[in-house]
Design an enzyme around this catalytic site. Structure first.
Site, PDB file in Angstrom:
ATOM      1  N   CYS A 134      -0.265 -22.932   0.561  1.00 56.76           N
ATOM      2  CA  CYS A 134      -1.219 -23.623   1.423  1.00 56.76           C
ATOM      3  C   CYS A 134      -0.732 -23.578   2.862  1.00 56.76           C
ATOM      4  CB  CYS A 134      -1.369 -25.070   0.967  1.00 56.76           C
ATOM      5  SG  CYS A 134      -1.723 -25.224  -0.796  1.00 56.76           S
ATOM      6  N   ARG A 187      -3.542 -18.516   4.414  1.00 54.05           N
ATOM      7  CA  ARG A 187      -2.609 -19.029   3.411  1.00 54.05           C
ATOM      8  C   ARG A 187      -3.319 -19.788   2.293  1.00 54.05           C
ATOM      9  NH1 ARG A 187       2.848 -19.169   5.255  1.00 54.05           N
ATOM     10  NH2 ARG A 187       3.279 -20.599   3.553  1.00 54.05           N
ATOM     11  N   TRP A 200      -4.786 -23.799  -1.309  1.00 55.32           N
ATOM     12  CA  TRP A 200      -4.971 -22.793  -2.363  1.00 55.32           C
ATOM     13  C   TRP A 200      -4.688 -23.518  -3.663  1.00 55.32           C
ATOM     14  CZ3 TRP A 200      -2.291 -20.464  -6.354  1.00 55.32           C
ATOM     15  CH2 TRP A 200      -2.823 -19.279  -6.849  1.00 55.32           C
ATOM     16  N   ASN A 213       2.538 -28.532   0.146  1.00 58.58           N
ATOM     17  CA  ASN A 213       2.468 -27.139  -0.297  1.00 58.58           C
ATOM     18  C   ASN A 213       3.545 -26.953  -1.350  1.00 58.58           C
ATOM     19  OD1 ASN A 213       2.204 -24.389  -0.604  1.00 58.58           O
ATOM     20  ND2 ASN A 213       3.092 -23.850   1.375  1.00 58.58           N
ATOM     21  N   GLY A 214       3.171 -26.440  -2.526  1.00 58.05           N
ATOM     22  CA  GLY A 214       4.153 -26.232  -3.578  1.00 58.05           C
ATOM     23  C   GLY A 214       3.655 -26.779  -4.905  1.00 58.05           C
ATOM     24  N   GLU A 247      -0.654   1.218  -5.194  1.00 59.23           N
ATOM     25  CA  GLU A 247      -0.980   0.406  -4.031  1.00 59.23           C
ATOM     26  C   GLU A 247      -2.460   0.548  -3.672  1.00 59.23           C
ATOM     27  OE1 GLU A 247      -0.735  -2.044  -0.598  1.00 59.23           O
ATOM     28  OE2 GLU A 247       0.289  -1.959  -2.512  1.00 59.23           O
ATOM     29  N   LYS A 260      -5.092  -2.543  -3.550  1.00 62.71           N
ATOM     30  CA  LYS A 260      -5.895  -2.873  -2.378  1.00 62.71           C
ATOM     31  C   LYS A 260      -7.372  -2.977  -2.744  1.00 62.71           C
ATOM     32  CE  LYS A 260      -3.056  -3.635   0.700  1.00 62.71           C
ATOM     33  NZ  LYS A 260      -2.315  -4.208  -0.413  1.00 62.71           N
ATOM     34  N   GLU A 320      -7.992  -6.231  -4.595  1.00 63.84           N
ATOM     35  CA  GLU A 320      -7.873  -7.394  -3.714  1.00 63.84           C
ATOM     36  C   GLU A 320      -9.093  -7.558  -2.817  1.00 63.84           C
ATOM     37  OE1 GLU A 320      -3.230  -8.020  -2.597  1.00 63.84           O
ATOM     38  OE2 GLU A 320      -4.166  -6.221  -1.788  1.00 63.84           O
ATOM     39  N   HIS A 331      -2.687  10.250 -21.786  1.00 65.52           N
ATOM     40  CA  HIS A 331      -2.179   9.348 -22.810  1.00 65.52           C
ATOM     41  C   HIS A 331      -2.992   8.057 -22.873  1.00 65.52           C
ATOM     42  CE1 HIS A 331       1.424  11.775 -23.635  1.00 65.52           C
ATOM     43  NE2 HIS A 331       1.369  12.064 -22.342  1.00 65.52           N
ATOM     44  N   LYS A 362      -1.884 -15.552   1.269  1.00 62.48           N
ATOM     45  CA  LYS A 362      -0.968 -14.580   1.864  1.00 62.48           C
ATOM     46  C   LYS A 362       0.462 -14.750   1.373  1.00 62.48           C
ATOM     47  CE  LYS A 362      -0.017 -11.310   4.828  1.00 62.48           C
ATOM     48  NZ  LYS A 362      -0.525  -9.962   4.556  1.00 62.48           N
TER      49      LYS A 362
END
Length: 612
Positions: free
Chosen positions: A2, A27, A74, A100-101, A485, A489, A492, A508, A607
């Site tokens: 957060c 965040r 968040w 936050n946490g 990657e 992306k 996301e 396979h 983030k």
């Protein structure tokens, strides 16, 4: 995960906190809230949704105050809603707190408090901790600072806390463990935040609060104490960040701005380190610990998400150039599976924020077992940077877009220099090869600029495939992590299901997915695997899959096999990931925009992952 902002001083506090929350919205943006003390009374305003919705909700209300704390959430405990938004009020209505946490033992404490008659208006662990603090204060007739200290000795988990008391409008009390907190120092004012972006407009002098420290913050005084009530000396640092770095600068989105900043950020990462004329690489973190690195029996790379993909590229480089065995670990798995670590092992920790909770805990464990810790981080003064024995900053500047772009290429640049420097010191690379790769690395900023000079083809491809339900990304060798990657992306930014695979593994299992509706992205630049990748493309074409290729300029074969091609300049395969990732970043961006998604704030993501 957060965003936290606080202000106490001589100015109007709410506008400062509101602006700071907007800068920290990357965040967390499930809900937003602020608390002020006005004429001896606490006022809390909070709203599900983004900061703009809170701002609209308080229009016309009297927000005059010189003290304010604010939060963007968040969600962890409890769904996004008005009632679960922070700040929370204690049962007696005197205290307001944001956090936050995660408090891991909140359920046990909640049961104890419920049995004492406490009631809860939210589903959050934060409200439990706040009422636990009230309970300690009431039963022990202690100060708020002392009650917080006692509570923090009991709880298990991670936290960054801001706490205010309506009876004391001259003080914000803060504490941290495993979640970042920075305090900006002004003239008769202080600013508190999860990172420096809300602060730099007002002051360049900051203090990074350490784990297990409590800060008592008044407009003209900052006191730091540990949990043993011993005063600590604040270490004041100067920020080198500029305000322009956290503004869009005319771009539609921060993500696009950060993609286009990469020629400059990669150059900044190399500057002063890669000395092309002298054919040298100078990195103090390596120079001062060269023996530990060159004599390592193995290297373990610990990271999460995009940083994990950078670690995979580094595995290829270090093993090829330095001839040291490398293992790449997800930090979240590494911390729990009781890994075998010996004194002398080298752990490379990669993190954009330098605050990733899983990575931090993994490093603490490895450090206790005698490993040498080398941090590759972007955020100066971050927890991982301070925990490491040595390290190297990526100098990518603030990255506001939730999906990492320029931080990733900064990590690759640092890791490439590390590999080259260690290889040169070990003598595991010829002088000719060393000089060639050094020159190739030096050419990257200009070649990235060349890719970015015209992105219309990539935008056209994005619009063509924006309605696809699935993507497959394939690559081999150094380009396999880039396929991973690229898939990440796309997931996301566009919410389209995508998988990355080694191209040879396609047969396979994943080839069963291929039909005329499936876009298959091949990272197919010229390297030792090129002919084999071309054969893999033929196999997709035979099954009517739609091929999208990232190819080297001048390639005459791939244009005959696919009408959708994104070209990158020719470069050595060791350095190629720094170029081949750029079109994939842009592809995900343009698909997201075409789908009408807020690419800077994709749903459910934050983030900096400071919780497990």
């Amino acid at each position: 995960m957060c965003g936290i902002v606080g202000y106490i001083g001589h100015r109007e506090a709410y506008p400062i906190v509101l602006k700071g929350l907007k800068r920290l919205e990357y965040r967390g943006y499930d809900s937003t809230g602020v608390a002020i003390i006005q004429e001896g009374a606490l006022q809390v305003h909070k709203k599900k949704g983004k900061v703009a919705e809170l701002e609209e909700a308080v229009v016309g209300k009297n927000m005059h105050s010189n003290i304010c704390i604010g939060h963007t959430r968040w969600a962890t405990h409890g769904e996004p809603s008005d009632r679960n938004a922070h700040p929370h009020l204690s049962n007696n209505g005197r205290l307001a707190m944001l956090h936050n946490g995660i408090i891991e033992n909140y359920a046990q404490i909640k049961t104890e408090l419920t049995n004492k008659g406490y009631t809860f208006k939210s589903d959050t662990d934060t409200e439990v901790l706040l009422n636990f603090i009230q309970d300690i204060q009431d039963n022990n007739n202690s100060s708020l600072e002392e009650a917080l200290r006692i509570a923090l000795k009991r709880i298990v988990g991670a936290y960054c806390i801001l706490l205010i008391d309506q009876a004391d409008p001259e003080t914000i009390i803060a504490a941290r463990k495993g979640s970042p907190l920075v305090i900006g120092i002004g003239k008769d004012e202080h600013f508190l935040a999860s990172d420096a972006s809300p602060i730099i407009e007002y002051t360049k002098e900051v203090v990074y609060v350490n784990d297990y420290e409590i800060a008592i913050v008044k407009k003209d005084e900052l006191i730091l104490k540990n949990l043993g009530n011993e005063k600590q000396t604040p270490f004041i640092q100067k920020l080198d960040m500029e305000l322009a770095a956290i503004e869009k600068g005319g771009y539609d989105h921060f993500m696009l701005k950060e993609v286009f900043e990469q020629p400059a950020t990669i150059f900044d990462c190399l500057r002063g380190r890669l000395l092309q004329e002298q054919q040298q690489i100078v990195m103090a973190g390596i120079d001062n610990h060269l023996e530990a690195l060159t004599k390592a029996s193995r290297i373990m790379i610990v990271a999460c998400g995009t940083s994990w993909h950078a670690g995979l590229v580094a595995e290829y480089m270090i093993e090829e150039l330095c001839r040291i065995p490398v293992e790449v670990e997800y930090a979240s798995e590494f911390r729990y599976r009781n890994p075998v670590i010996h004194p002398g092992d080298v752990i490379i920790a990669i993190s954009q924020s330098g605050e990733t909770a899983d990575t931090l805990v993994a490093l603490e464990s490895a450090k206790e077992k005698g490993a040498f810790i080398f941090g590759v981080v972007n955020a100066v003064g971050s927890s991982i940077a301070r925990l490491s024995h040595a390290g190297a900053y990526t100098h990518a500047g603030p990255e506001i877009g939730v999906a990492s772009t320029k931080a990733f290429t900064g990590q690759l640049a640092v890791l490439t220099m590390m590999a080259l420097k260690i290889a040169k010191a070990k003598g595991s690379i010829s002088e000719e090869r060393y000089v060639h790769l050094l020159n190739e690395l030096a050419s990257v900023p200009e070649k990235v600029k060349e890719i970015l000079a015209d992105t219309t083809v990539i935008e056209k491809i994005a619009k063509k495939f924006k309605d696809a339900s699935d993507f497959l990304y394939l690559g081999r060798g150094y380009n396999f992590p880039i396929a991973l990657e690229g898939a990440l992306k796309l997931k996301e930014i566009t919410y389209i299901h995508a998988e990355g695979y080694p191209a040879a593994e396609m047969k396979h299992g994943p080839i069963a997915l291929v039909d005329e509706k499936l876009p298959v992205v091949f990272v197919a630049t010229k390297d030792m695997y090129y002919e084999k990748v071309v054969s893999n493309i033929q196999e997709i074409k035979a099954r009517k899959g739609q091929v999208i290729a990232v190819a080297t300029i001048g390639d005459t074969v791939l244009p005959t096999m696919s009408e959708d091609i994104m070209f990158v300049p020719e470069i050595d395969e060791v350095i190629a990931p720094l170029l081949s990732v750029i079109p994939l970043q842009l592809l995900s961006y343009y698909v997201g925009v075409a789908k009408g998604i807020d690419v800077d704030k994709p749903r459910n993501l934050a983030k900096s992952v400071t919780v497990e």
